[in-house]
Structure formats: structure tokens, C-alpha cells
Write a protein that holds these residues in place. Structure first.
Motif, short mmCIF file in Angstrom:
data_model
loop_
_atom_site.label_atom_id
_atom_site.label_comp_id
_atom_site.label_asym_id
_atom_site.label_seq_id
_atom_site.Cartn_x
_atom_site.Cartn_y
_atom_site.Cartn_z
N TYR A 21 1.47 90.58 16.42
CA TYR A 21 2.71 91.24 16.82
C TYR A 21 2.68 91.64 18.30
N ASP A 22 1.48 91.78 18.89
CA ASP A 22 1.41 92.07 20.32
C ASP A 22 1.81 90.87 21.17
N LEU A 23 1.72 89.66 20.58
CA LEU A 23 2.06 88.45 21.31
C LEU A 23 3.53 88.09 21.20
N VAL A 24 4.26 88.74 20.29
CA VAL A 24 5.68 88.44 20.11
C VAL A 24 6.47 89.11 21.22
N PRO A 25 7.31 88.39 21.96
CA PRO A 25 8.11 89.01 23.03
C PRO A 25 9.05 90.07 22.48
N GLU A 26 9.38 91.03 23.34
CA GLU A 26 10.27 92.11 22.92
C GLU A 26 11.66 91.59 22.54
N GLY A 27 12.12 90.54 23.23
CA GLY A 27 13.44 90.00 22.90
C GLY A 27 13.55 89.50 21.48
N VAL A 28 12.47 88.90 20.98
CA VAL A 28 12.49 88.40 19.60
C VAL A 28 12.58 89.56 18.62
N LYS A 29 11.85 90.61 18.88
CA LYS A 29 11.89 91.78 17.99
C LYS A 29 13.29 92.37 17.93
N TRP A 30 13.93 92.50 19.08
CA TRP A 30 15.29 93.05 19.09
C TRP A 30 16.26 92.11 18.39
N ALA A 31 16.07 90.80 18.53
CA ALA A 31 16.95 89.85 17.85
C ALA A 31 16.81 89.99 16.33
N VAL A 32 15.59 90.17 15.83
CA VAL A 32 15.39 90.35 14.40
C VAL A 32 16.06 91.63 13.91
N VAL A 33 15.94 92.70 14.69
CA VAL A 33 16.60 93.95 14.32
C VAL A 33 18.12 93.78 14.26
N GLN A 34 18.69 93.08 15.22
CA GLN A 34 20.13 92.84 15.23
C GLN A 34 20.58 92.03 14.02
N VAL A 35 19.80 91.02 13.66
CA VAL A 35 20.15 90.21 12.49
C VAL A 35 20.08 91.06 11.22
N LEU A 36 19.06 91.90 11.08
CA LEU A 36 18.95 92.76 9.90
C LEU A 36 20.12 93.73 9.81
N VAL A 37 20.51 94.31 10.93
CA VAL A 37 21.67 95.23 10.92
C VAL A 37 22.94 94.48 10.54
N ALA A 38 23.11 93.26 11.07
CA ALA A 38 24.30 92.48 10.73
C ALA A 38 24.33 92.13 9.25
N VAL A 39 23.18 91.76 8.69
CA VAL A 39 23.12 91.43 7.25
C VAL A 39 23.42 92.67 6.41
N ALA A 94 28.87 86.45 11.98
CA ALA A 94 27.94 85.51 12.60
C ALA A 94 28.26 85.30 14.08
N LEU A 95 29.55 85.19 14.41
CA LEU A 95 29.93 85.02 15.81
C LEU A 95 29.56 86.24 16.65
N LEU A 96 29.72 87.44 16.07
CA LEU A 96 29.33 88.66 16.79
C LEU A 96 27.83 88.69 17.06
N VAL A 97 27.04 88.29 16.05
CA VAL A 97 25.59 88.28 16.24
C VAL A 97 25.19 87.30 17.33
N VAL A 98 25.81 86.10 17.30
CA VAL A 98 25.50 85.10 18.32
C VAL A 98 25.90 85.60 19.71
N ALA A 99 27.08 86.25 19.80
CA ALA A 99 27.53 86.75 21.09
C ALA A 99 26.59 87.81 21.64
N VAL A 100 26.13 88.73 20.77
CA VAL A 100 25.20 89.77 21.22
C VAL A 100 23.87 89.15 21.66
#
Length: 435
Positions: free
Chosen positions: A298-316, A75-81
Motif C-alpha cells: 500500500y506504500d507503493l500505491v500512488p495517492e491518486g489511485v487511493k482517492w479514485a477508489v474512495v470516489q468510486v465507493l462513495v458513488a456506489v 457514472a458520468l459524474l464519477v468519470v468527470a471527477v
């Protein structure tokens, strides 16, 4: 007493016979508690039961820390990234190149701040109509129109921009370039790198080397070509009809990432800050979808949010793989109750019978017989086979060959032989006890 009880598979030994509890040796079955009514030193099973009765099974702080420190670390690694991505990427205009409000590496907020400190008024617009209106209000001093690479430009809009009285600065735009700057055409791709001006353009001479490239250009007659790549310029400037049109094959020298390198800041300020007003035409907040129509969710969702979701899925996923690769360490379980000796013998015999392990059953019977008979004969522990066989034969009158075959012969080939072996050793043990 049933003679076959100590070793016969599937048989049940009487609870009152201590010999039945001792038929399976400690080395084969583990510590077996003594039947009720016997006195002496507590067995290992009784001691474990007593310890389990006094040991608390509630979770401790140390146990909770050992179990949860891995998840906490992930969790700390995800928050740091995520925090690092926010700090590096900024918040405004992350997806738009050369946006004066963009704080990302490809944004242009750094250049906008430098120009404002120099006294240049920045007008950020997202449509050609707004740019045309501001250009008409610029007054006698005029204005400079900067077209960002991400602006979705069609041919009619390019013609309207080319007809404005403002100076025109085109940075990295590839579409409708011949309409924006007549006579300028792209020749070939050119690697972006630090280059020397090698021209007489005052803005380039004062700046010196700059990070240019992207595409080599064909200059029109009377223009000035700078920063050449294999002989072809990557920046072209042409003046005429009271306005100056400058085309740069690549606009990275104006971004936040490259602004502090070489003479990039000086070149960008010299080109964009020549007039009191800079009309900065950048891509709108929400660009229309490529196929036309309204933008979807999905066109209205910022790119940063999409990358954050991908990072959380990889961490899980990594956490699931890490925690799911094993069930936990192998530990010795403390039994909540003491198992009776007869039940232990019966259960072990049932396992031997199910697996046809007559060799293991015979070895358990012989080991138990030896452990019980040796002290009754007055022999020390670890007595050799010959001495033990001779002592038994002398005490019971049995033939030494029969005793040796029973104790040290090959394992029985069937269940009948195993039963016969158990009965014979039971008879011999009785004779030793009575003699």
C-alpha cells in the motif's frame, strides 16, 4: 342454491349461479368477469386479459433509458471527477513538494521550466551522495543546491550539505536548520501571505512583494532579513566563505500554485538561478516507511489511485441508497388469466372472515342486493331508502321494518348474524324475482 353463498365467509358458491358472481359488488371487489356461457358486454377483467394477450412485455428502448439513466448519470459524474483530478493533479511527483518533475499544485516544474529557459542547467537528485558528486563537478562557476521540504534529512546528511562549496537555498525545511545554516533558528509560526521585502537584498528588491511566511527566523550577525512578519524576517540570506546560504521560512512561492502571483517567479528565479547549475535535491520516488524496513504494497500505491477508489465507493453507496429507497412505482398489474367469479367471492369472504370484518361483508351483501333488486322493482338508480323498502315490502309481503333493518340496520355482531342476514336477503330476492 346455498342461500349463504354470496356473503358467508369461507363458503363456496356454485359456478352455475350468476347471483353468486354478483354477490360482491363491483365497487368492493373490482371488475369481475361474467361466468362462461353468459353473453353481453365484455367485463373489465376480460378486456384486461385480452389487452395483456396483445401487449408485448419485451423491454423497449424508452423503458431501458428510463431505468438506466440514473446509473449512467452517476457514472458520468464519477468519470468527470476522476478526469478533473488527473488534469489538475498531473502525473509526475504528485506527492512531493517542490519536485522539478512535479506537475501538481505543490510541484516545481514551472520554476524548472523558467530556469531552463534562462539557461540554467537543472540536475534533479534524490540523495545527498548524488548532490555532493555534482557539486564537486560544477567547476569554477559553481552551483546552487536547492533542498526541497519533503527530503528526509538526518543530521549527518545536513552536515554534509552544509560543507559543500555550492550556494545553498533551503525552502521550508524545518529539520536540522541550525546545521544547514548555522546561526539561523526558527522563532514562531508566521501566516503565509503576500509581503513586501523591506530589505537591501538585490534578489528581493528586484522581485518586490512575494508570498512568504511559514515561520519567522532569527538572523545571524551579518545576514540580511527580508519579508518581515511582526518585525522578524521570514527570509534570511548570509554570504561568507565564497558561498551564499539563503533560508526561506516557506517555499510556497516557488510552487506551481503560487509562481504566477506577485513577484514570486522573479524571487524564485533570482534565488535559485544565480549559478549556471542548479542541483535540486528532492524526495525519492518511494520514501522509506516511518517505522523503518521495506515499504509495503500500500506504500507503493500512488495517492491518486487511493482517492479514485474512495470516489468510486462513495458513488456506489449513493447509487445503492438512491435505488434502494423504494421498490418501484405502484402500477396496475394486468392479470394473465380471468379469475372465476365464485373463486373471487370465496377468496374475498375468506379475507373478511380472517379479519372479522363483518361490517364490510354486510355492506357488500347489502350493496349487491340493492343493485340487483332495484331494476327488478322498476325503480330508477339512486332510489332513496324509504322508497326502496316500501317497494320491497309491497312486492314480497315482508314487513317494512324487517326489510329496513336488513338493508340499513347496524352490522351483525357475530358470524351467525351475518349468515342470517345473507339468508334473509336471499329469500327476499327470490320473492322479488317470482312476484
Amino acid at each position: 342454491m346455498n342461500p349463504a353463498a354470496p356473503g358467508q365467509p369461507g363458503s363456496t358458491a356454485p359456478e352455475t349461479a350468476p347471483e353468486a358472481a354478483e354477490a360482491v359488488p363491483e365497487a368492493a371487489t373490482g371488475a369481475v368477469p361474467e361466468p362462461s356461457g353468459r353473453t353481453g358486454t365484455p367485463t373489465a377483467g376480460q378486456a384486461a386479459a385480452r389487452d395483456s394477450a396483445t401487449t408485448s412485455v419485451s423491454p423497449t428502448a424508452a423503458g431501458l433509458w428510463r431505468g438506466g439513466r440514473g446509473a449512467l448519470l452517476v457514472a458520468l459524474l464519477v468519470v468527470a471527477v476522476a478526469v478533473t483530478g488527473v488534469l489538475l493533479g498531473g502525473s509526475g511527483g504528485q506527492g512531493r513538494t517542490l519536485d522539478p518533475a512535479g506537475t501538481s499544485l505543490s510541484g516545481g516544474k514551472g520554476l524548472a521550466r523558467l530556469l531552463q529557459a534562462r539557461g540554467v542547467r537543472i540536475e534533479r537528485v534524490t540523495s545527498v551522495s548524488e548532490a555532493a558528486a555534482l557539486a564537486g563537478q560544477a567547476g569554477p562557476a559553481g552551483s546552487t543546491l536547492l533542498v526541497s521540504p519533503d527530503f528526509p534529512l538526518d543530521e549527518d546528511e545536513a552536515g554534509r550539505l552544509a560543507a559543500l562549496p555550492s550556494d545553498l537555498l533551503v525552502a521550508g525545511v524545518r529539520t536540522h536548520l541550525n546545521v544547514l545554516a548555522p546561526g539561523v533558528a526558527p522563532m514562531r509560526e508566521a501566516r503565509a501571505r503576500s509581503r513586501e521585502p523591506r530589505c537591501g537584498l538585490p534578489a528581493a528588491e528586484r522581485a518586490g512583494s512575494a508570498y512568504t511566511g511559514g515561520v519567522a527566523l532569527t538572523p545571524p550577525p551579518g545576514s540580511i532579513g527580508c519579508y518581515p512578519a511582526d518585525g522578524a524576517p521570514t527570509l534570511v540570506s548570509h554570504s561568507g566563505a565564497g558561498r551564499t546560504v539563503t533560508v526561506a521560512g516557506d517555499g510556497q512561492f516557488m510552487t506551481n500554485l503560487r509562481l504566477a502571483e506577485d513577484g514570486n517567479a522573479a524571487l524564485a528565479m533570482n534565488l535559485a538561478g544565480g549559478r549556471p547549475t542548479l542541483i535540486w535535491l528532492t524526495a525519492p520516488e518511494t520514501a522509506a516507511p516511518a517505522g523503518g524496513g521495506k515499504a509495503g504494497f500500500y506504500d507503493l500505491v500512488p495517492e491518486g489511485v487511493k482517492w479514485a477508489v474512495v470516489q468510486v465507493l462513495v458513488a456506489v453507496l449513493l447509487l445503492a441508497l438512491w435505488r434502494g429507497r423504494r421498490l418501484g412505482p405502484v402500477v396496475a398489474e394486468r392479470l394473465p388469466v380471468v379469475v372465476r367469479a365464485a373463486e373471487t367471492v370465496e377468496g374475498r369472504a375468506g379475507l373478511y372472515r380472517a379479519r372479522r370484518a363483518r361490517d364490510r361483508a354486510a355492506a357488500a351483501l347489502r350493496a349487491g342486493f340493492t343493485d340487483r333488486v332495484t331494476p327488478r322493482l322498476g325503480l330508477p338508480s339512486g332510489t332513496g331508502p324509504d322508497a326502496l323498502v316500501n317497494a320491497i315490502a309491497e312486492r314480497t309481503g315482508q314487513a317494512a321494518s324487517h326489510v329496513g333493518a336488513a338493508l340499513y340496520g347496524p352490522p351483525p355482531v357475530d358470524e351467525a348474524g351475518l349468515v342470517a342476514l345473507a339468508e334473509y336477503m336471499d329469500i327476499v330476492e327470490r320473492q322479488v324475482g317470482k312476484s
